[in-house]
Design a protein around this motif. Structure first.
Motif, PDB file in Angstrom:
ATOM      1  N   ASP A  74       0.837  -1.205   0.000  1.00  0.00           N
ATOM      2  CA  ASP A  74       0.000   0.000   0.000  1.00  0.00           C
ATOM      3  C   ASP A  74       0.872   1.255   0.000  1.00  0.00           C
ATOM      4  O   ASP A  74       1.828   1.367   0.773  1.00  0.00           O
ATOM      5  N   TYR A  75       0.509   2.184  -0.890  1.00  0.00           N
ATOM      6  CA  TYR A  75       1.195   3.467  -1.035  1.00  0.00           C
ATOM      7  C   TYR A  75       0.148   4.582  -0.925  1.00  0.00           C
ATOM      8  O   TYR A  75      -0.193   5.212  -1.933  1.00  0.00           O
ATOM      9  N   PRO A  76      -0.407   4.828   0.264  1.00  0.00           N
ATOM     10  CA  PRO A  76      -1.488   5.816   0.372  1.00  0.00           C
ATOM     11  C   PRO A  76      -1.085   7.212  -0.078  1.00  0.00           C
ATOM     12  O   PRO A  76      -1.916   7.945  -0.622  1.00  0.00           O
ATOM     13  N   SER A  77       0.165   7.595   0.100  1.00  0.00           N
ATOM     14  CA  SER A  77       0.592   8.933  -0.322  1.00  0.00           C
ATOM     15  C   SER A  77       0.569   9.077  -1.841  1.00  0.00           C
ATOM     16  O   SER A  77       0.534  10.193  -2.369  1.00  0.00           O
ATOM     17  N   LEU A  78       0.572   7.948  -2.567  1.00  0.00           N
ATOM     18  CA  LEU A  78       0.515   7.956  -4.031  1.00  0.00           C
ATOM     19  C   LEU A  78      -0.867   7.564  -4.554  1.00  0.00           C
ATOM     20  O   LEU A  78      -1.067   7.499  -5.771  1.00  0.00           O
ATOM     21  N   ASN A  79      -1.809   7.303  -3.627  1.00  0.00           N
ATOM     22  CA  ASN A  79      -3.126   6.797  -4.012  1.00  0.00           C
ATOM     23  C   ASN A  79      -2.985   5.563  -4.892  1.00  0.00           C
ATOM     24  O   ASN A  79      -3.623   5.412  -5.933  1.00  0.00           O
ATOM     25  N   PHE A  80      -2.145   4.625  -4.439  1.00  0.00           N
ATOM     26  CA  PHE A  80      -1.847   3.428  -5.226  1.00  0.00           C
ATOM     27  C   PHE A  80      -1.662   2.239  -4.299  1.00  0.00           C
ATOM     28  O   PHE A  80      -1.154   2.366  -3.185  1.00  0.00           O
ATOM     29  N   LYS A  81      -2.070   1.071  -4.799  1.00  0.00           N
ATOM     30  CA  LYS A  81      -1.752  -0.177  -4.105  1.00  0.00           C
ATOM     31  C   LYS A  81      -1.483  -1.257  -5.123  1.00  0.00           C
ATOM     32  O   LYS A  81      -1.974  -1.222  -6.262  1.00  0.00           O
ATOM     33  N   ALA A  82      -0.663  -2.222  -4.721  1.00  0.00           N
ATOM     34  CA  ALA A  82      -0.372  -3.393  -5.540  1.00  0.00           C
ATOM     35  C   ALA A  82      -0.883  -4.621  -4.807  1.00  0.00           C
ATOM     36  O   ALA A  82      -0.632  -4.786  -3.605  1.00  0.00           O
ATOM     37  N   VAL A  83      -1.596  -5.466  -5.523  1.00  0.00           N
ATOM     38  CA  VAL A  83      -2.099  -6.722  -4.979  1.00  0.00           C
ATOM     39  C   VAL A  83      -1.309  -7.846  -5.642  1.00  0.00           C
ATOM     40  O   VAL A  83      -1.440  -8.082  -6.850  1.00  0.00           O
ATOM     41  N   CYS A  84      -0.476  -8.506  -4.866  1.00  0.00           N
ATOM     42  CA  CYS A  84       0.394  -9.561  -5.388  1.00  0.00           C
ATOM     43  C   CYS A  84      -0.104 -10.908  -4.883  1.00  0.00           C
ATOM     44  O   CYS A  84      -0.286 -11.098  -3.671  1.00  0.00           O
ATOM     45  N   ARG A  85      -0.307 -11.839  -5.819  1.00  0.00           N
ATOM     46  CA  ARG A  85      -0.893 -13.127  -5.447  1.00  0.00           C
ATOM     47  C   ARG A  85      -0.187 -14.267  -6.157  1.00  0.00           C
ATOM     48  O   ARG A  85       0.291 -14.120  -7.287  1.00  0.00           O
ATOM     49  N   ALA A  86      -0.150 -15.417  -5.490  1.00  0.00           N
ATOM     50  CA  ALA A  86       0.334 -16.648  -6.118  1.00  0.00           C
ATOM     51  C   ALA A  86      -0.331 -17.819  -5.417  1.00  0.00           C
ATOM     52  O   ALA A  86      -0.647 -17.758  -4.227  1.00  0.00           O
ATOM     53  N   GLY A  87      -0.560 -18.881  -6.157  1.00  0.00           N
ATOM     54  CA  GLY A  87      -1.162 -20.074  -5.567  1.00  0.00           C
ATOM     55  C   GLY A  87      -0.870 -21.301  -6.398  1.00  0.00           C
ATOM     56  O   GLY A  87      -0.504 -21.212  -7.581  1.00  0.00           O
ATOM     57  N   MET A  88      -1.046 -22.457  -5.780  1.00  0.00           N
ATOM     58  CA  MET A  88      -0.788 -23.736  -6.445  1.00  0.00           C
ATOM     59  C   MET A  88      -2.076 -24.472  -6.796  1.00  0.00           C
ATOM     60  O   MET A  88      -2.029 -25.603  -7.283  1.00  0.00           O
ATOM     61  N   LEU A  89      -3.238 -23.861  -6.551  1.00  0.00           N
ATOM     62  CA  LEU A  89      -4.515 -24.505  -6.846  1.00  0.00           C
ATOM     63  C   LEU A  89      -5.330 -23.635  -7.791  1.00  0.00           C
ATOM     64  O   LEU A  89      -6.523 -23.411  -7.585  1.00  0.00           O
ATOM     65  N   VAL A  90      -4.688 -23.136  -8.821  1.00  0.00           N
ATOM     66  CA  VAL A  90      -5.355 -22.259  -9.783  1.00  0.00           C
ATOM     67  C   VAL A  90      -5.283 -22.946 -11.151  1.00  0.00           C
ATOM     68  O   VAL A  90      -4.329 -22.769 -11.907  1.00  0.00           O
ATOM     69  N   ARG A  91      -6.313 -23.717 -11.460  1.00  0.00           N
ATOM     70  CA  ARG A  91      -6.321 -24.461 -12.722  1.00  0.00           C
ATOM     71  C   ARG A  91      -6.642 -23.539 -13.907  1.00  0.00           C
ATOM     72  O   ARG A  91      -5.990 -23.580 -14.944  1.00  0.00           O
ATOM     73  N   ASP A  92      -7.689 -22.718 -13.745  1.00  0.00           N
ATOM     74  CA  ASP A  92      -8.084 -21.775 -14.796  1.00  0.00           C
ATOM     75  C   ASP A  92      -7.421 -20.438 -14.475  1.00  0.00           C
ATOM     76  O   ASP A  92      -7.843 -19.733 -13.556  1.00  0.00           O
ATOM     77  N   LYS A  93      -6.396 -20.087 -15.219  1.00  0.00           N
ATOM     78  CA  LYS A  93      -5.538 -18.970 -14.846  1.00  0.00           C
ATOM     79  C   LYS A  93      -6.212 -17.619 -15.095  1.00  0.00           C
ATOM     80  O   LYS A  93      -6.702 -17.359 -16.197  1.00  0.00           O
ATOM     81  N   PRO A  94      -6.241 -16.740 -14.086  1.00  0.00           N
ATOM     82  CA  PRO A  94      -6.698 -15.362 -14.271  1.00  0.00           C
ATOM     83  C   PRO A  94      -5.608 -14.533 -14.949  1.00  0.00           C
ATOM     84  O   PRO A  94      -4.525 -15.058 -15.246  1.00  0.00           O
ATOM     85  N   PRO A  95      -5.831 -13.244 -15.197  1.00  0.00           N
ATOM     86  CA  PRO A  95      -4.789 -12.434 -15.838  1.00  0.00           C
ATOM     87  C   PRO A  95      -3.498 -12.403 -15.029  1.00  0.00           C
ATOM     88  O   PRO A  95      -3.529 -12.377 -13.800  1.00  0.00           O
ATOM     89  N   ARG A  96      -2.378 -12.403 -15.735  1.00  0.00           N
ATOM     90  CA  ARG A  96      -1.075 -12.202 -15.074  1.00  0.00           C
ATOM     91  C   ARG A  96      -1.004 -10.793 -14.508  1.00  0.00           C
ATOM     92  O   ARG A  96      -0.505 -10.590 -13.394  1.00  0.00           O
ATOM     93  N   PHE A  97      -1.465  -9.807 -15.268  1.00  0.00           N
ATOM     94  CA  PHE A  97      -1.513  -8.414 -14.808  1.00  0.00           C
ATOM     95  C   PHE A  97      -2.902  -7.830 -15.054  1.00  0.00           C
ATOM     96  O   PHE A  97      -3.489  -8.042 -16.114  1.00  0.00           O
ATOM     97  N   THR A  98      -3.391  -7.100 -14.073  1.00  0.00           N
ATOM     98  CA  THR A  98      -4.550  -6.225 -14.236  1.00  0.00           C
ATOM     99  C   THR A  98      -4.152  -4.864 -13.685  1.00  0.00           C
ATOM    100  O   THR A  98      -3.775  -4.750 -12.518  1.00  0.00           O
TER     101      THR A  98
END
Length: 348
Positions: free
Chosen positions: A217-241
């Motif tokens: 979280d970067y509240p002073s920049l009005n920005f956040k990054a959501v970083c995720r990884a998992g081993m039970l994701v058969r149908d892959k979502p976007p690499r980047f959004t």
């Protein structure tokens, strides 16, 4: 040419480091430490095989040593390399703890030698495309990036130290989080706050974490990054959004370079780094004028990492992946673990 020694000849050395060094005109792959056997010499006949780090460091004309051994050896080996008067590249993660990371960075500063961690994914084609879109303000002011690296495997790999909970630095947080967090630090610097959820979703006895969701979280920049990884994701979502005040960018699929290197391609091949999976941009290019279309993925370029290391050794360029950034990444990992355990947001 810069003569290079490599410690270890496992997957990391075989797939990434040795092919990238051998195909780069700035380097000569000179020696490899293998405790047993001579697999590296079978692949690279000109390479000298040695049995110990001391034997490698005694080779006077080797300037750069690459550490590709298990995570708990990175710091002691890198210290020994730097103190012997040689430059060093360490496979990620840079260290297991922030304290060790800071100590290692201090050794590099004291010795005046180049020290870097192998953050090759700064040169993934999709990440380079995201950087270019941010530079061009194609999405307006970016408020969120979701970055994911997912797999599907229900079992624990046999004889894999990365999947043993008692092994220092094991689990996907160190393995994949080190890359995802580094990319965000490259774009925005260290976060102000870290919130983590780190889990063993497969519930395999003796296994470490296999899933994480970490918010930088970067509240002073009005920005956040959501970083995720998992081993039970058969149908892959976007690499980047990527979400901005003018639109959204999404990109599916992983960068192609790792698979290409496994298949025997190198940066010398014309097809290397070319990703045919386009991203999608939906953005307001002018007031009330909205455009939705495909964005060609920029070519990936892992060779650029070692090009920069060579230039830094010669004093021609500033090092791009610095020890200071590496310390920040390890701090994020430790804060994410603490946040998950204590169920609270941590200040960086």
């Amino acid at each position: 040419m810069i003569k290079v020694g490599v410690i270890g000849f496992g997957m990391s050395a075989q797939v990434f480091h040795c092919p990238l060094i051998d195909s780069n005109d700035s380097y000569e792959l000179a020696a490899v430490v293998e405790r047993h056997g001579a697999k590296s010499q079978a692949k690279y006949p000109h390479v000298r095989v040695v049995r110990s780090i001391d034997e490698l460091l005694a080779i006077s004309d080797i300037e750069l040593v690459i550490v590709t051994t298990p995570n708990d050896t990175h710091v002691p080996y890198a210290k020994q390399i730097l103190e012997s008067g040689k430059h060093c590249v360490v496979e990620k993660p840079f260290a297991v703890t922030e304290t060790e990371a800071r100590e290692l960075a201090a050794v590099a500063k004291k010795t005046g030698k180049v020290l870097s961690v192998f953050q090759n994914r700064r040169w993934d084609g999709d990440f380079l495309t995201v950087k270019q879109l941010l530079l061009e303000k194609a999405l307006g002011d970016v408020v969120e990036i979701e970055s994911r690296f997912d797999r599907f495997r229900t079992y624990k790999k046999p004889n894999a130290w990365r999947e043993v909970a008692s092994f220092p630095g094991s689990g996907v947080l160190y393995d994949l989080g080190a890359h995802l967090f580094d990319q965000i630090v490259d774009l925005y610097g260290p976060p102000e706050f870290v919130t983590g959820n780190v889990r063993n979703e497969r519930q395999i006895d003796g296994a470490p974490d296999d899933s994480f969701l970490v918010v930088l979280d970067y509240p002073s920049l009005n920005f956040k990054a959501v970083c995720r990884a998992g081993m039970l994701v058969r149908d892959k979502p976007p690499r980047f959004t990527v979400l901005g005040t003018r639109g959204t960018f999404t990109k599916f699929g992983l960068d192609v370079q790792e698979q290409q290197l496994k298949d025997g391609l190198t940066p010398r091949d014309t097809a290397y780094g070319k990703d045919n999976e386009f991203g999608t941009l939906d953005s307001e290019v002018l007031p009330k004028i909205n455009v939705r279309g495909q964005v060609a993925t920029l070519d990936g370029n892992y060779a650029a990492y070692y090009n920069n290391v060579a230039a830094a050794i010669r004093g021609d360029e500033q090092l791009i992946v610095t020890p200071e950034q590496a310390v920040s990444v390890i701090r994020i990992i430790e804060l994410a673990k603490q946040s998950s355990e204590e169920r609270r947001t941590m200040s960086f």
